[in-house]
Write a protein that holds these residues in place. Structure first.
Motif, PDB file in Angstrom:
ATOM      1  N   LEU A 158       0.832  -1.202   0.000  1.00  0.00           N
ATOM      2  CA  LEU A 158       0.000   0.000   0.000  1.00  0.00           C
ATOM      3  C   LEU A 158       0.862   1.246   0.000  1.00  0.00           C
ATOM      4  CD1 LEU A 158      -2.602  -0.908   2.815  1.00  0.00           C
ATOM      5  CD2 LEU A 158      -2.873  -1.236   0.346  1.00  0.00           C
ATOM      6  N   ARG A 159       0.351   2.305  -0.549  1.00  0.00           N
ATOM      7  CA  ARG A 159       0.853   3.654  -0.308  1.00  0.00           C
ATOM      8  C   ARG A 159      -0.159   4.299   0.622  1.00  0.00           C
ATOM      9  NH1 ARG A 159       5.993   5.932  -1.409  1.00  0.00           N
ATOM     10  NH2 ARG A 159       6.782   5.061  -3.361  1.00  0.00           N
ATOM     11  N   VAL A 160       0.292   4.610   1.841  1.00  0.00           N
ATOM     12  CA  VAL A 160      -0.599   5.137   2.876  1.00  0.00           C
ATOM     13  C   VAL A 160      -0.285   6.615   3.102  1.00  0.00           C
ATOM     14  CG1 VAL A 160      -1.366   4.917   5.263  1.00  0.00           C
ATOM     15  CG2 VAL A 160      -0.754   2.867   3.955  1.00  0.00           C
ATOM     16  N   PHE A 161      -1.316   7.426   3.061  1.00  0.00           N
ATOM     17  CA  PHE A 161      -1.170   8.867   3.244  1.00  0.00           C
ATOM     18  C   PHE A 161      -1.668   9.246   4.638  1.00  0.00           C
ATOM     19  CE2 PHE A 161      -1.360   8.028  -1.214  1.00  0.00           C
ATOM     20  CZ  PHE A 161      -0.540   8.962  -1.825  1.00  0.00           C
ATOM     21  N   GLY A 168       0.271  10.270  11.994  1.00  0.00           N
ATOM     22  CA  GLY A 168      -1.032  10.903  12.122  1.00  0.00           C
ATOM     23  C   GLY A 168      -2.146  10.000  11.652  1.00  0.00           C
ATOM     24  N   LYS A 169      -3.253  10.587  11.330  1.00  0.00           N
ATOM     25  CA  LYS A 169      -4.419   9.837  10.893  1.00  0.00           C
ATOM     26  C   LYS A 169      -4.304   9.478   9.416  1.00  0.00           C
ATOM     27  CE  LYS A 169      -9.472  10.042  10.743  1.00  0.00           C
ATOM     28  NZ  LYS A 169     -10.680  10.877  11.004  1.00  0.00           N
ATOM     29  N   VAL A 170      -4.709   8.263   9.083  1.00  0.00           N
ATOM     30  CA  VAL A 170      -4.696   7.823   7.692  1.00  0.00           C
ATOM     31  C   VAL A 170      -5.815   8.515   6.921  1.00  0.00           C
ATOM     32  CG1 VAL A 170      -4.968   5.850   6.131  1.00  0.00           C
ATOM     33  CG2 VAL A 170      -3.704   5.577   8.268  1.00  0.00           C
ATOM     34  N   THR A 171      -5.459   9.135   5.813  1.00  0.00           N
ATOM     35  CA  THR A 171      -6.451   9.824   4.990  1.00  0.00           C
ATOM     36  C   THR A 171      -6.726   9.113   3.661  1.00  0.00           C
ATOM     37  OG1 THR A 171      -4.728  11.193   3.955  1.00  0.00           O
ATOM     38  CG2 THR A 171      -5.793  12.060   5.950  1.00  0.00           C
ATOM     39  N   ARG A 172      -5.760   8.259   3.252  1.00  0.00           N
ATOM     40  CA  ARG A 172      -5.918   7.576   1.967  1.00  0.00           C
ATOM     41  C   ARG A 172      -5.010   6.349   1.922  1.00  0.00           C
ATOM     42  NH1 ARG A 172      -4.376  10.131  -4.012  1.00  0.00           N
ATOM     43  NH2 ARG A 172      -5.649   8.678  -5.266  1.00  0.00           N
ATOM     44  N   ALA A 173      -5.442   5.308   1.253  1.00  0.00           N
ATOM     45  CA  ALA A 173      -4.626   4.096   1.090  1.00  0.00           C
ATOM     46  C   ALA A 173      -4.840   3.548  -0.314  1.00  0.00           C
ATOM     47  CB  ALA A 173      -4.988   3.042   2.129  1.00  0.00           C
ATOM     48  N   ASP A 202       0.492  10.274  -9.084  1.00  0.00           N
ATOM     49  CA  ASP A 202       1.736  10.293  -8.315  1.00  0.00           C
ATOM     50  C   ASP A 202       1.424   9.940  -6.861  1.00  0.00           C
ATOM     51  OD1 ASP A 202       4.168  10.707  -7.174  1.00  0.00           O
ATOM     52  OD2 ASP A 202       4.387  12.805  -7.784  1.00  0.00           O
ATOM     53  N   TYR A 203       1.897   8.768  -6.448  1.00  0.00           N
ATOM     54  CA  TYR A 203       1.636   8.295  -5.087  1.00  0.00           C
ATOM     55  C   TYR A 203       2.867   8.403  -4.194  1.00  0.00           C
ATOM     56  CZ  TYR A 203      -2.427   6.132  -7.381  1.00  0.00           C
ATOM     57  OH  TYR A 203      -3.582   5.914  -8.093  1.00  0.00           O
ATOM     58  N   ARG A 204       3.893   9.116  -4.643  1.00  0.00           N
ATOM     59  CA  ARG A 204       5.168   9.118  -3.914  1.00  0.00           C
ATOM     60  C   ARG A 204       5.090   9.760  -2.540  1.00  0.00           C
ATOM     61  NH1 ARG A 204       9.053  11.569  -8.418  1.00  0.00           N
ATOM     62  NH2 ARG A 204       7.147  12.791  -8.746  1.00  0.00           N
ATOM     63  N   LYS A 205       4.097  10.595  -2.282  1.00  0.00           N
ATOM     64  CA  LYS A 205       3.990  11.208  -0.957  1.00  0.00           C
ATOM     65  C   LYS A 205       3.429  10.240   0.079  1.00  0.00           C
ATOM     66  CE  LYS A 205       3.608  16.005  -2.500  1.00  0.00           C
ATOM     67  NZ  LYS A 205       2.794  17.248  -2.482  1.00  0.00           N
ATOM     68  N   GLY A 206       2.896   9.124  -0.378  1.00  0.00           N
ATOM     69  CA  GLY A 206       2.400   8.122   0.550  1.00  0.00           C
ATOM     70  C   GLY A 206       3.523   7.238   1.062  1.00  0.00           C
ATOM     71  N   VAL A 207       3.337   6.646   2.217  1.00  0.00           N
ATOM     72  CA  VAL A 207       4.325   5.762   2.831  1.00  0.00           C
ATOM     73  C   VAL A 207       4.092   4.342   2.313  1.00  0.00           C
ATOM     74  CG1 VAL A 207       5.205   4.821   4.989  1.00  0.00           C
ATOM     75  CG2 VAL A 207       4.434   7.210   4.884  1.00  0.00           C
TER      76      VAL A 207
END
Length: 294
Positions: A158-161, A168-173, A202-207
């Motif tokens: 997953l890319r988790v935002f 912090g709180k997950v806003t998107r996965a 672009d999903y690079r900002k997600g973990v």
């Protein structure tokens, strides 16, 4: 008359060139070639070729594929381990992908993946392993699941935002290895619906978050069945992988399984020098032995 110093230096250089050309370019190669033809060394030096009816069918030192024209495994033969070069001796190379290679590059849906240029997609090492394990499991009739793999044979990543970047709180996965309209392998992550991945976003900002899943700790499919060797030419497989294939080969040939397992044991080599590596089975030699008993 004394020869000028600059001429003497040039003559010395020419003599050195001739001497080392003869020594290293002629005598040394001839000596090494002669030593290589001594009993005990000759076979390896000449390529360790294996012949059937007087015709070479391969080398005991170089692996090869046992597939049909469509690339599907021939069921009556033991299968080799994967190869990054297709077992081409002129293109021997590793895949150069490491344990951090877990995110695929999605292909452009507007392009033909089967064209000469392809669609730009690229599988990470994790997805390659997952896809191979799924395929081997289906071929051998065993559970092909592995940790960090989805049921459809890609990396479970997953890319988790988060609201604060890395926390912090997950806003998107987003399931980055499952291109839309695929159904994500997880319906939700920490209360947020998981999305399929879309080309061009672009999903690079997600973990990056690999998800282990419920696969067993020790997969039924051995590691050498899903990973290529460093040279991509390894002619051997593990004893575990050979034994996994025994029932399928025996069934395809109509021979007892114990006869096939006996051939596996006969073509198993021990550890190098008695302590290095693991016992291994030469696939070409084993398959030729199978052909001889029928």
């Amino acid at each position: 008359m004394r020869t000028p110093r600059w001429i003497s230096r040039h003559l010395a250089a020419v003599r050195a060139l001739v001497f080392f050309t003869v020594l290293l370019g002629l005598l040394y190669p001839l000596a090494i070639t002669g030593v290589a033809q001594l009993p005990g060394l000759r076979d390896n030096a000449n390529g360790s070729l294996i012949e059937v009816d007087g015709k070479p069918v391969g080398s005991s030192l170089i692996g090869q594929s046992f597939t049909d024209a469509d690339g599907s495994p021939v069921k009556k033969y033991f299968q080799s381990r994967p190869s990054a070069s297709g077992y081409d001796p002129d293109a021997t190379a590793a895949g150069n992908l490491g344990p951090e290679s877990i995110e695929d590059t999605l292909g452009d849906p507007a392009l033909d993946p089967n064209s000469a240029d392809g669609d730009g997609s690229k599988q990470a090492l994790l997805t390659q392993v997952c896809a191979r394990s799924k395929a081997v499991g289906e071929l051998e009739g065993v559970d092909g699941s592995r940790p960090y793999c989805t049921a459809d044979g890609v990396g479970a990543v997953l890319r988790v935002f988060y609201t604060d970047g890395l926390s912090g709180k997950v806003t998107r996965a987003v399931s980055v290895n499952q291109a839309c309209p695929a159904t994500p392998f997880l319906p939700s992550y920490e209360g947020v619906a998981v999305e399929c991945a879309k080309f061009g976003e672009d999903y690079r900002k997600g973990v990056l978050v690999p998800v282990r899943g419920s696969a067993p700790e020790q997969p039924a499919v051995p590691a050498d069945a899903v990973t290529a060797s460093g040279s991509s030419l390894d002619p051997h497989i593990s004893v575990d992988y050979a034994e996994l294939q025994a029932e399928r080969v025996a069934s395809a040939r109509g021979v007892p399984v114990d006869k096939v397992t006996a051939l596996i044991a006969e073509h198993t080599t021990g550890r190098a020098l008695g302590f290095m590596g693991e016992p291994a089975v030469n696939v070409l030699e084993l398959n030729l032995a199978l052909d001889r008993i029928q």
